[in-house]
Motif scaffolding. Structure first.
Motif, PDB file in Angstrom:
ATOM      1  N   ASP A 234     -23.942  15.272  84.747  1.00 33.22           N
ATOM      2  CA  ASP A 234     -23.102  14.078  84.642  1.00 33.22           C
ATOM      3  C   ASP A 234     -23.604  13.242  83.470  1.00 33.22           C
ATOM      4  O   ASP A 234     -24.601  13.578  82.829  1.00 33.22           O
ATOM      5  CB  ASP A 234     -23.116  13.290  85.957  1.00 33.22           C
ATOM      6  N   PRO A 235     -22.948  12.117  83.168  1.00 38.05           N
ATOM      7  CA  PRO A 235     -23.301  11.330  81.976  1.00 38.05           C
ATOM      8  C   PRO A 235     -24.685  10.692  81.985  1.00 38.05           C
ATOM      9  O   PRO A 235     -25.160  10.256  80.935  1.00 38.05           O
ATOM     10  CB  PRO A 235     -22.215  10.246  81.950  1.00 38.05           C
ATOM     11  N   GLY A 239     -33.296  15.230  81.225  1.00 36.46           N
ATOM     12  CA  GLY A 239     -34.015  16.492  81.306  1.00 36.46           C
ATOM     13  C   GLY A 239     -33.073  17.667  81.386  1.00 36.46           C
ATOM     14  O   GLY A 239     -33.306  18.627  82.140  1.00 36.46           O
ATOM     15  N   CYS A 240     -32.028  17.627  80.571  1.00 32.61           N
ATOM     16  CA  CYS A 240     -30.968  18.634  80.677  1.00 32.61           C
ATOM     17  C   CYS A 240     -30.385  18.975  79.308  1.00 32.61           C
ATOM     18  O   CYS A 240     -30.746  18.380  78.292  1.00 32.61           O
ATOM     19  CB  CYS A 240     -29.876  18.139  81.610  1.00 32.61           C
ATOM     20  N   ILE A 241     -29.457  19.927  79.287  1.00 38.31           N
ATOM     21  CA  ILE A 241     -28.887  20.453  78.044  1.00 38.31           C
ATOM     22  C   ILE A 241     -27.391  20.181  77.950  1.00 38.31           C
ATOM     23  O   ILE A 241     -26.659  20.336  78.930  1.00 38.31           O
ATOM     24  CB  ILE A 241     -29.133  21.966  77.941  1.00 38.31           C
ATOM     25  N   LEU A 242     -26.948  19.782  76.754  1.00 34.12           N
ATOM     26  CA  LEU A 242     -25.533  19.669  76.423  1.00 34.12           C
ATOM     27  C   LEU A 242     -25.220  20.673  75.326  1.00 34.12           C
ATOM     28  O   LEU A 242     -26.041  20.883  74.413  1.00 34.12           O
ATOM     29  CB  LEU A 242     -25.176  18.267  75.922  1.00 34.12           C
ATOM     30  N   GLY A 284     -19.688  13.493  78.621  1.00 42.99           N
ATOM     31  CA  GLY A 284     -21.009  13.991  78.975  1.00 42.99           C
ATOM     32  C   GLY A 284     -21.053  14.840  80.223  1.00 42.99           C
ATOM     33  O   GLY A 284     -22.103  14.945  80.867  1.00 42.99           O
ATOM     34  N   THR A 285     -19.939  15.473  80.565  1.00 42.48           N
ATOM     35  CA  THR A 285     -19.827  16.234  81.800  1.00 42.48           C
ATOM     36  C   THR A 285     -19.438  17.681  81.499  1.00 42.48           C
ATOM     37  O   THR A 285     -18.582  17.925  80.644  1.00 42.48           O
ATOM     38  CB  THR A 285     -18.762  15.592  82.712  1.00 42.48           C
ATOM     39  N   PRO A 286     -20.037  18.656  82.185  1.00 39.81           N
ATOM     40  CA  PRO A 286     -19.683  20.058  81.926  1.00 39.81           C
ATOM     41  C   PRO A 286     -18.330  20.432  82.517  1.00 39.81           C
ATOM     42  O   PRO A 286     -17.898  19.867  83.529  1.00 39.81           O
ATOM     43  CB  PRO A 286     -20.820  20.827  82.621  1.00 39.81           C
ATOM     44  N   ASP A 287     -17.663  21.373  81.843  1.00 40.05           N
ATOM     45  CA  ASP A 287     -16.391  21.924  82.324  1.00 40.05           C
ATOM     46  C   ASP A 287     -15.395  20.818  82.672  1.00 40.05           C
ATOM     47  O   ASP A 287     -14.688  20.892  83.689  1.00 40.05           O
ATOM     48  CB  ASP A 287     -16.624  22.826  83.541  1.00 40.05           C
TER      49      ASP A 287
END
Length: 369
Positions: A234-235, A239-242, A284-287
């Motif tokens: 989520d936005p 500690g994550c990947i875009l 900023g959200t996947p799919d």
């Protein structure tokens, strides 16, 4: 200076026109013949961590005057207070010569193009902290168009420089400071390996605000488990990947998918028929999907590349089932659109303000957690 920028623009336009015409008439065979080096591979003089103590080895660093990463377009969004992340940015391919497999660090044209990329791409992160962008012996464009072992050796040599620069970056920032990692195209490829070898399972992983792996496909099944960071959910996740790859409609990403399916992922598993990570940079959200009205600002470069026009609501974005990011009807961004309605060159420009806000938001979330 104006004449220099116009020369760069004219060169790039000519290269793109030749590329598009050749691709449509003769396909990949002609492009490979024109861009893949025929010379023997000569390993570049690899840089070690000590070499990156020299400011000349950096395109952007906090102590560099006339820092291109500090460029801002008119009406650029600025938060009330900057955040405190340290940003490590790896620029995309700017060396197009087939005279060598790796760019000489003193190649004037490649360095000028790299500086332009840092201006247009890395600058989006300047509201979140200080930007470090190294020079490195990047693999030439043709190295990505061949199955010759020299191509992989060139990419490995480029990565060795990136690794040394990253180690220098980490050694010179506050050990408690949050970190943003970002790259585009070749830079994103090096970033995936860097995440696997220097971040996954290491203490620094706890300091990563986010990693922006843009313009290079990431397999959810065959890459992410080895990278050690999940996809941003989520936005405000940290500690994550875009990751995304921009295509106007009708989109034809078949060339990318075919090449992707022939490769082995960072886990050692084949990438064939695996799902490609797609993050919508607008929200900023996947799919996910987002309307053009939510796009806070696209930077459309001027003809001389010295400035850019800020356009609000220029394009929407939605993640397709095949993992590419669709941006609707082809926008008029410039002459560098690639076959298949591929807006690869504009992956950052299309969503400049939203990426800027995303980096600030995630850094604030990280600091307040």
């Amino acid at each position: 200076m104006v004449r220099k920028f116009l020369y760069i623009v004219a060169t790039l336009i000519a290269l793109v026109i030749v590329f598009l015409l050749g691709y449509r008439l003769f396909g990949e065979q002609l492009i490979r013949g024109a861009m893949v080096p025929t010379t023997e591979f000569e390993a570049p003089h690899g840089q070690n961590i000590d070499a990156y103590a020299d400011a000349k080895m950096w395109i952007a660093r906090p102590d560099i005057k006339n820092n291109p990463a500090l460029w801002l377009p008119p009406d650029a969004w600025q938060p009330f207070a900057g955040e405190n992340a340290a940003i490590f940015f790896i620029h995309p391919t700017s060396y197009l010569n087939r005279a060598a497999w790796n760019a000489p660090l003193d190649d004037t044209e490649a360095n000028e193009r790299a500086s332009l990329f840092v201006r247009g791409q890395a600058s989006t992160f300047s509201a979140a902290g200080e930007i470090w962008a190294p020079r490195y012996a990047q693999a030439t464009f043709g190295a990505f168009l061949t199955d010759k072992p020299e191509g992989q050796r060139a990419i490995a040599a480029a990565y060795a420089d990136v690794l040394a620069a990253f180690d220098s970056f980490i050694a010179n920032i506050d050990p408690k400071r949050p970190v943003i990692l970002a790259g585009h195209s070749q830079g994103a490829l090096h970033l995936t390996r860097l995440l696997k070898e220097r971040v996954a399972g290491q203490p620094i992983a706890k300091r990563v605000v986010a990693a922006y792996v843009v313009g290079w496909p990431v397999s959810i099944e065959a890459d992410l488990p080895a990278i050690g960071l999940p996809a941003c959910a989520d936005p405000e996740t940290t500690g994550c990947i875009l990751s995304w790859q921009s295509f106007a409609e009708p989109a034809d990403p078949s060339a990318i998918r075919e090449a992707f399916d022939k490769t082995i992922g960072l886990t050692g598993l084949p990438r064939k028929e695996t799902k490609i990570l797609c993050t919508n940079p607008i929200n900023g959200t996947p799919d996910a999907a987002a309307p053009a009205s939510a796009n806070r600002g696209t930077t459309k470069p001027s003809a001389d590349m010295k400035t850019a026009e800020m356009i609000k609501g220029a394009v929407p974005a939605r993640c397709a089932k095949d993992g590419v990011l669709l941006i609707g009807d082809p926008p008029k961004m410039g002459p560098y659109t690639l076959p298949g309605n591929n807006y690869h060159v504009y992956d950052y420009s299309l969503f400049w303000t939203n990426i800027r806000a995303d980096a600030v938001r995630r850094t604030a979330a990280f600091s307040g957690r």
